[in-house]
Design a protein around this motif. Sequence first.
Motif, short mmCIF file in Angstrom:
data_model
loop_
_atom_site.label_atom_id
_atom_site.label_comp_id
_atom_site.label_asym_id
_atom_site.label_seq_id
_atom_site.Cartn_x
_atom_site.Cartn_y
_atom_site.Cartn_z
N LEU A 88 0.83 -1.20 0.00
CA LEU A 88 0.00 0.00 0.00
C LEU A 88 0.87 1.26 0.00
CD1 LEU A 88 -2.92 0.99 0.10
CD2 LEU A 88 -2.77 0.99 2.60
N VAL A 89 1.93 1.26 0.81
CA VAL A 89 2.86 2.39 0.86
C VAL A 89 3.60 2.51 -0.47
CG1 VAL A 89 4.94 3.30 1.95
CG2 VAL A 89 3.11 2.32 3.35
N ALA A 90 4.01 1.37 -1.03
CA ALA A 90 4.72 1.39 -2.32
C ALA A 90 3.82 1.97 -3.41
CB ALA A 90 5.16 -0.03 -2.68
N TRP A 91 2.56 1.59 -3.42
CA TRP A 91 1.61 2.12 -4.42
C TRP A 91 1.47 3.63 -4.27
CZ3 TRP A 91 -3.03 4.55 -3.16
CH2 TRP A 91 -3.85 4.89 -4.24
N TYR A 92 1.41 4.11 -3.02
CA TYR A 92 1.25 5.54 -2.79
C TYR A 92 2.46 6.32 -3.31
CZ TYR A 92 0.59 9.95 -0.27
OH TYR A 92 0.45 11.28 0.04
N VAL A 93 3.66 5.80 -3.04
CA VAL A 93 4.88 6.49 -3.50
C VAL A 93 4.93 6.53 -5.02
CG1 VAL A 93 7.40 6.38 -3.53
CG2 VAL A 93 6.15 5.93 -1.40
N MET A 94 4.65 5.39 -5.66
CA MET A 94 4.68 5.34 -7.13
C MET A 94 3.62 6.26 -7.73
SD MET A 94 5.28 1.26 -7.71
CE MET A 94 5.11 1.46 -9.48
N ARG A 95 2.47 6.33 -7.09
CA ARG A 95 1.37 7.17 -7.59
C ARG A 95 1.76 8.64 -7.55
NH1 ARG A 95 -2.74 9.60 -4.74
NH2 ARG A 95 -4.60 10.15 -5.92
N ARG A 96 2.52 9.05 -6.52
CA ARG A 96 2.92 10.46 -6.42
C ARG A 96 3.84 10.86 -7.58
NH1 ARG A 96 -0.19 13.47 -3.71
NH2 ARG A 96 1.52 14.98 -3.50
N HIS A 97 4.61 9.92 -8.07
CA HIS A 97 5.55 10.22 -9.17
C HIS A 97 4.84 10.25 -10.52
CE1 HIS A 97 9.24 10.34 -6.88
NE2 HIS A 97 8.92 9.20 -6.27
#
Length: 327
Positions: free
Chosen positions: A15-24
């Motif tokens: 979930l955290v990984a998805w959030y970081v990738m989504r911000r980019h």
Amino acid sequence: MHPHALWLLLLLVPLVAWYVMRRHKEPALRISSTKAFAGVSGGWRSTLRHALFAMRCAAIACLIVVIARPQTHDSWNKTNVEGTDIVLVLDISGSMQAADLGRANRLEIAKKVASQFVNGRQNDNMGLVLFAGESFSAVPLTSDRAMLANYIGGVKTGLISADGTAIGDGIASAINRIKDGQAVSKSIILITDGTNNAGVVAPETAAEIAKDLGVKIYTIGVGAAKGEQAVAYKDENGNVLGMYMTSPVDSRSLGQIAGMTGGKYFEATSASALSDVFEEIDALEKTEFDVRNFSHTEDDYMLWAWLAFGFFALQLLLKLTVTRSIP
């Protein structure tokens, strides 16, 4: 408690990984130079949006902990009480079906009075041995009076295939159970309606062993019949089911067994007499010993539930007010 549910916390990693990738991957505007925006920052509201995601993750983590059902730790505590170790030795041979003590048969009356006796002993460790042509230890020493009384209530003739009256074997089994008890005062209460005619241990030999170990034996001869005679045995409703040939109670032998150990012999020729016997035995000496009490566990998840609600409510409030964005 379900500790395996805590493995669900690993779901927060993707979930955290998805959030970081989504911000980019957010929409961008291409311009020739960014020098004009060098001194411009996103402000504290922009940073607070990341805190909202952290609050949602914290709420999810708290809910997972709630699902795992945290509990308060189990604990033992010791208390000093006065009591004694007692093993009931109950004859369940066929002759105990004789109905010469009243409406019910000998065994049913003995069971009823014995159960009342068990429930009245507040701090004793008590056990149960059954015997007919052979013996077996039914219940080890326990302070759970309700369980023992319920077990006595379910006892019936026929539980031991070999019929007969193995008094010596019954006493020997009781000694084996009681010898390691905590209390200084140890007693065996033997209830029978016949004469020793089976088993491998002589009653006198078993009594000698009990005497050496400091165990008192109280013997109770049950039955109104004098001498060998045929008596009726009935069901719980008082209906006659048949006749049974009874042998006389060996009062001399039972008295000798009790006397050797410092105990006492009683004759119970009626239901009321049997109750009186148990009332007298109820005055047995007591000794002080330690009892270990176990405290029950309790669920302890309310703090985590309130934290989950608080994190979710706070991030929702901030999202709708301070960090609200215009479409």
